[in-house]
Design a protein around this motif. Structure first.
Motif, PDB file in Angstrom:
ATOM      1  N   GLY A 115      28.908  98.798  10.757  1.00 54.05           N
ATOM      2  CA  GLY A 115      27.464  98.904  12.089  1.00 54.05           C
ATOM      3  C   GLY A 115      27.931  97.440  12.675  1.00 54.05           C
ATOM      4  O   GLY A 115      28.800  96.706  11.844  1.00 54.05           O
ATOM      5  N   ALA A 238      30.409  94.008  18.187  1.00 50.45           N
ATOM      6  CA  ALA A 238      30.189  95.298  17.847  1.00 50.45           C
ATOM      7  C   ALA A 238      30.944  96.500  17.913  1.00 50.45           C
ATOM      8  O   ALA A 238      31.563  97.503  18.276  1.00 50.45           O
ATOM      9  N   GLU A 240      32.996  98.713  21.140  1.00 47.61           N
ATOM     10  CA  GLU A 240      32.636 100.308  21.620  1.00 47.61           C
ATOM     11  C   GLU A 240      33.120 101.155  19.937  1.00 47.61           C
ATOM     12  O   GLU A 240      33.134 101.219  19.342  1.00 47.61           O
ATOM     13  N   THR A 242      29.990 104.242  18.687  1.00 50.44           N
ATOM     14  CA  THR A 242      28.617 104.041  18.498  1.00 50.44           C
ATOM     15  C   THR A 242      27.706 103.718  17.075  1.00 50.44           C
ATOM     16  O   THR A 242      26.416 103.754  16.294  1.00 50.44           O
ATOM     17  N   PRO A 244      25.781 101.423  15.223  1.00 49.57           N
ATOM     18  CA  PRO A 244      24.431 100.531  15.302  1.00 49.57           C
ATOM     19  C   PRO A 244      24.566  99.198  14.465  1.00 49.57           C
ATOM     20  O   PRO A 244      25.089  98.368  14.580  1.00 49.57           O
ATOM     21  N   ILE A 245      23.507  98.880  16.307  1.00 46.17           N
ATOM     22  CA  ILE A 245      23.168  97.242  16.241  1.00 46.17           C
ATOM     23  C   ILE A 245      22.446  96.858  15.449  1.00 46.17           C
ATOM     24  O   ILE A 245      20.622  97.281  16.480  1.00 46.17           O
ATOM     25  N   ARG A 262      24.322  99.391  27.601  1.00 41.96           N
ATOM     26  CA  ARG A 262      25.516  99.203  26.580  1.00 41.96           C
ATOM     27  C   ARG A 262      24.872  99.318  24.900  1.00 41.96           C
ATOM     28  O   ARG A 262      25.308  99.671  23.390  1.00 41.96           O
ATOM     29  N   HIS A 263      24.435  97.773  25.065  1.00 42.36           N
ATOM     30  CA  HIS A 263      24.169  97.813  23.685  1.00 42.36           C
ATOM     31  C   HIS A 263      22.616  98.380  23.056  1.00 42.36           C
ATOM     32  O   HIS A 263      22.493  98.276  21.641  1.00 42.36           O
ATOM     33  N   ARG A 266      22.403 101.065  21.202  1.00 42.39           N
ATOM     34  CA  ARG A 266      23.190 101.668  19.910  1.00 42.39           C
ATOM     35  C   ARG A 266      22.182 100.894  18.593  1.00 42.39           C
ATOM     36  O   ARG A 266      22.526 101.024  18.177  1.00 42.39           O
TER      37      ARG A 266
END
Lengths: 295, 295
Positions: A115, A238, A240, A242, A244-245, A262-263, A266
């Motif tokens: 992540g 990050a 592309e 899935t 986590p951020i 898009r961020h 996540r």
């Protein structure tokens, strides 16, 4: 293998320590003053020790036990020159492993998973882990980097206030308030800037977000531009996927809703704090599962 | 009224003087070293005197004649504190009138007409005259102002080079060349920036314009953004109208074709240089036509 281990989170404001079992269960915590290993190594060493001893005492252990414990320290500035090695040699632990403050924060936020972590405070820096490998992006400091940081936001506000004074760009209630605060004297703003440290600029950041809520157009433009820069940084950090951020730092809440979808989709809360991350890394290191300094 | 008068153009690099008739015809010129009245007043005074004496000699006059001449001096930093008054008191002229370096440049560029002058060099500043009244815009310095200047352009290029290194923004041959010049070590760029003065950043500006000619995308973006800022400044300084706009400074040629058509159509070459402007202002002052320091 020692019965106990110790994790340390040392920064420019304070130093925190946690004594844990060899399985990572925290049994005592300690707090002391700033541990700035770049600007003041002797004081940093003293405060690291003070926090560690306090953690021992809270755990009901004699501080003399520190000499039998492995310690993992996450310290700001650990990546600069030989500072970390010098500090490690001066500490009383059985062995000392020193890593960056970012790495223990990443470990705390993500646990063992892949992540990305963004620290959005007075400065900005991004750490990302992919298949175990950690990469740091940004964090180059106020002068040429830290885009989106509180310091850069505050700096941009002072710039806009001068441009509004000259009629070169549209002003707003916020730029008028800034000018008023400096006695409607642009020279006073320039004088302020000559001595200003990043934190001095950063103090304007909360007011920019507050003004945005009240519909201030300049504040909206500044935050939108900064959020775009953070979006670009997250695109690079990050990529592309899935994974986590996690957003950390004093401005993480404020920025959240301004980031690209898009961020936002996540975003995940941090699992634990940096001190817990230090303890986890210490346990993994002792088990031979990780080479923290090598990652 | 004296038979002769003298105009002085004193800056951080050199000091130039011209002795002229009371009608403004220049009969002798002199050149000497830097006249920085802010950082080194004694040397500035000495160089002002040296240039004036050289101008006398070229005119075939005894330098002792200076004590009977009125002098008008355009000096950088003249608007700061009591520096100008102190220098004026220490000069041997019959009387000394000190104005900003911008004002004599404006007088030289426009003659007696209304219009706007933009100085586009390491810094940027705008002077405009409307119905005799002179207004200065910008010129707040590198830290918070000087948008569009060579220093800000160079600074922006180093920023883009770091962002390209991290993959946060697209790089170009120019950012690659900059990174290469610093040994592909972003830390070396950060170290350079810590000590860099505006002129150090400004030295990158000619390369940005050169790269633009070769189709470099980052250079094109940087120049376009800077030109938009200059356009906005000219909107504020020159307002609508037909009065001429003179571009001076080391980047004036380079920027010309990147400015908005509404400004390009009004561009006019400077009528004369700042030294001629100092002489003209001196003549007008002596005739009681102008109060230079009051404008």
């Amino acid at each position: 293998m020692s019965e106990w281990c110790i994790g340390i989170d040392g920064g420019g404001t304070s130093c925190r320590a946690a004594v844990a079992t060899s399985q990572g269960q925290i049994v005592g915590r300690g707090l002391s003053g700033a541990a700035n290993i770049l600007s003041d190594p002797p004081t940093a060493r003293r405060h690291i020790l003070a926090a560690a001893e306090a953690a021992c005492r809270e755990a009901g252990l004699d501080p003399a036990a520190l000499s039998s414990m492995p310690a993992l320290l996450g310290l700001a500035g650990a990546n600069v020159g030989t500072v970390a090695r010098d500090i490690a040699a001066a500490l009383p632990f059985r062995e000392s492993e020193i890593v960056s403050d970012g790495l223990i924060a990443l470990e705390g936020a993500l646990g063992p998973e892949d992540g990305t972590m963004a620290i959005l405070g007075t400065g900005t820096v991004y750490l990302t882990r992919r298949a175990g490998a950690v990469r740091t992006l940004g964090g180059w400091g106020f002068q040429l980097g830290d885009q989106g940081s509180g310091a850069r936001l505050g700096h941009a506000l002072l710039q806009e206030s001068l441009l509004a004074f000259d009629g070169m760009r549209p002003g707003s209630p916020l730029t008028a308030a800034v000018l008023c605060e400096f006695g409607d004297d642009p020279g006073a703003i320039v004088t302020f800037a000559r001595a200003a440290q990043p934190a001095d600029y950063g103090r304007f950041a909360p007011r920019i977000f507050a003004a945005l809520e009240e519909g201030d157009a300049v504040a909206a433009d500044l935050v939108a531009a900064a959020a775009r820069q953070i979006d670009q940084a997250l695109d690079a950090a990050a990529r592309e996927g899935t994974a986590p951020i996690c957003l950390l730092g004093g401005l993480s809440q404020a920025y959240q809703r301004h980031l690209a979808a898009r961020h936002r989709l996540r975003l995940a809360p941090a699992r634990a704090d940096a001190l817990s991350g230090a303890v986890s890394l210490c346990v993994a290191w002792q088990r031979g599962l990780a080479d923290p300094a090598g990652s």
